[in-house]
Design an enzyme around this catalytic site. Structure first.
Site, short mmCIF file in Angstrom:
data_model
loop_
_atom_site.label_atom_id
_atom_site.label_comp_id
_atom_site.label_asym_id
_atom_site.label_seq_id
_atom_site.Cartn_x
_atom_site.Cartn_y
_atom_site.Cartn_z
N ASN A 1 0.84 -1.28 -0.10
CA ASN A 1 -0.12 -0.01 0.04
C ASN A 1 0.86 1.26 -0.03
O ASN A 1 1.08 2.01 0.96
CB ASN A 1 -0.92 -0.10 1.15
CG ASN A 1 -2.00 -1.13 0.98
OD1 ASN A 1 -2.61 -1.00 -0.12
ND2 ASN A 1 -2.31 -1.69 2.04
N ASP A 2 1.32 1.68 -1.32
CA ASP A 2 2.05 2.66 -1.46
C ASP A 2 1.37 3.73 -2.11
O ASP A 2 0.77 3.53 -2.96
CB ASP A 2 3.48 2.45 -2.42
CG ASP A 2 4.32 3.79 -2.94
OD1 ASP A 2 4.16 4.67 -2.26
OD2 ASP A 2 5.25 3.53 -3.44
N PHE A 3 1.27 4.95 -1.13
CA PHE A 3 0.15 6.07 -1.53
C PHE A 3 1.09 6.90 -2.34
O PHE A 3 0.63 8.04 -2.57
CB PHE A 3 -0.39 6.73 -0.33
CG PHE A 3 -1.35 5.97 0.23
CD1 PHE A 3 -2.88 6.07 -0.37
CD2 PHE A 3 -1.16 4.96 1.27
CE1 PHE A 3 -3.62 5.24 0.19
CE2 PHE A 3 -2.40 4.23 1.71
CZ PHE A 3 -3.68 4.28 1.24
N SER A 4 2.23 6.75 -2.75
CA SER A 4 3.30 7.50 -3.72
C SER A 4 4.61 7.95 -2.96
O SER A 4 5.35 8.63 -3.34
CB SER A 4 2.45 8.49 -4.70
OG SER A 4 2.47 9.79 -3.58
#
Length: 433
Positions: A373-376
């Site tokens: 879960n990389d939100f950027s």
């Protein structure tokens, strides 16, 4: 860490879907409606400080959440009751709650260090204390973005009438995908639940039945125990070597659940004749015939109870104890799941969470992708669960920071039992691998 640290709410807003959904009714299944008397489900992700301003990160999260609600439109609705049938989701685009908060007295290291989970974490989640039935007036999804001393915490509260653990993680996976800049989500949710019952379910529970469950507010501790890939592989191999099943094998989660069941039983100082229980929450998507898609949105879980007297549980080796748990899980079939649904429709009831002495409940799964879960601004530094619905004996499993193969267990026990558990030799040996 400041011992009195607590999150201070800076703003609370409603985020609506980026594009309106044609208003519709989403009927709930037996597995959904069971949860009306239960609490919201809460999971949170810990992140180092983003390389952009906090306000800019918050705006990115708000915008991508709005886009995600286009695909997961029931979460932007509210519960409603049709007196002729039952509770359903009114997909009315009322929106999700979006809270921004700050807790500068807590660092990422405070949240990922060994030891008890800091009490401040309770303030990182919205809608704590709400029951699922309260979704008639409260949002079915609420998120809180908390700025830490050197990072960020994203806490999510989902109405459990709408999602189980797999759907919850599916939503967060898609939200993070959109936040990274994707124009599409790779795994669109499937909302069709028509295969459960051709006739509407008729069940309008009383207010008294909905409010029957009570959760302890004090005297509990939560601690995360981290098992490496090596530790999990060793536990699985040990259990299977000792057990030697004629068909199939003990899974790594079954071996770990047996380990923690034994360790907690010792920590509780159970008498040899005391009956103990390990309840595992088992997914039905792949057990259903024909199998459901992993993207099927809703609740698709069953409770699998395994019982053993404390003396018998502790006198046998790990593999022998795991055999009974394996047999219980293996007995969960599509036929049994269908029979449960049919019986419930005939005589519906609500989930009763009466305290059961000497029970542990193992929920969620390390199969769910959380560290992707990389939100950027990078992968999470850790995963923590909210306070809603926790009780003495709750065990929540998630993928460990090493990724697939490693497991984190967040265990909730009385303070006295937790102190004894931390000294358990079998548990300490597994953690040292």
């Amino acid at each position: 860490m400041t011992s009195t640290a607590v999150a201070v709410v800076l703003s609370t807003n409603i985020v609506i879907s980026a594009r309106p959904h044609v208003r519709s009714r989403c009927d709930l299944t037996a597995w959904d409606l069971l949860q009306l008397s239960n609490c919201y489900s809460q999971q949170g992700l810990i992140y180092p400080k983003p390389p952009i301003k906090f306000d800019d990160a918050v705006q990115r999260l708000r915008d991508s959440l709005s886009e995600c609600l286009v695909h997961f439109y029931p979460l932007a609705g509210r519960l409603a009751t049709d007196p002729e049938t039952t509770v359903f989701v009114d997909c009315n685009d009322a929106g999700a709650q979006f809270v921004v908060a700050a807790c500068h007295g807590i660092s990422v290291t405070d949240l990922t260090a060994d030891g008890d989970v800091p009490g401040a974490v309770r303030s990182f989640f919205p809608l704590t204390g709400a029951l699922n039935h309260d979704g008639h007036s409260l949002p079915l999804l609420a998120v809180q973005i908390t700025e830490l001393a050197d990072g960020m915490f994203i806490g999510c509260s989902f109405n459990h009438n709408i999602v189980d653990g797999e759907s919850m993680c599916h939503f967060i996976n898609c939200w993070s995908e959109l936040s990274r800049g994707s124009r599409q989500i790779s795994r669109p949710p499937l909302m069709d639940r028509a295969f459960f019952s051709k006739e509407p379910i008729r069940f309008v529970p009383s207010e008294e039945a909905i409010r029957v469950n009570k959760w302890p507010a004090h005297g509990l501790s939560s601690r995360v125990f981290r098992f490496s890939r090596k530790a999990m592989a060793s536990l699985k191999a040990k259990a299977n070597q000792q057990c030697k099943l004629e068909k199939g094998e003990i899974s790594s989660l079954q071996a770990l659940s047996t380990l923690i069941w034994r360790a907690v039983t010792r920590a509780r100082k159970a008498a040899p004749g005391q009956m103990t229980i390990c309840l595992m929450v088992v997914g039905n998507r792949q057990r259903w015939d024909p199998p459901m898609s992993p993207e099927s949105f809703g609740n698709y879980v069953t409770a699998a109870f395994t019982r053993a007297p404390a003396g018998e549980l502790l006198s046998r080796d790990l593999g022998s104890a795991a055999r009974a748990l394996n047999e219980t899980v293996s007995s969960q079939t599509s036929e049994g799941a269908r029979a449960f649904v049919e019986a419930w429709v005939e005589k519906p009831y609500l989930l009763s969470l009466e305290p059961i002495p000497y029970l542990i409940l193992v929920a969620s799964s390390p199969r769910f992708e959380v560290y992707g879960n990389d939100f950027s601004w990078g992968r999470p530094a850790g995963v923590l669960w909210g306070p809603a619905g926790k009780f003495d004996g709750m065990v929540l499993a998630s993928q460990g920071c090493e990724g697939a193969g490693s497991v984190d267990l967040e265990v909730c026990l009385s303070t006295e039992t937790m102190s004894a558990l931390a000294l358990d030799e079998e548990l300490k040996e597994a953690l040292s691998l």
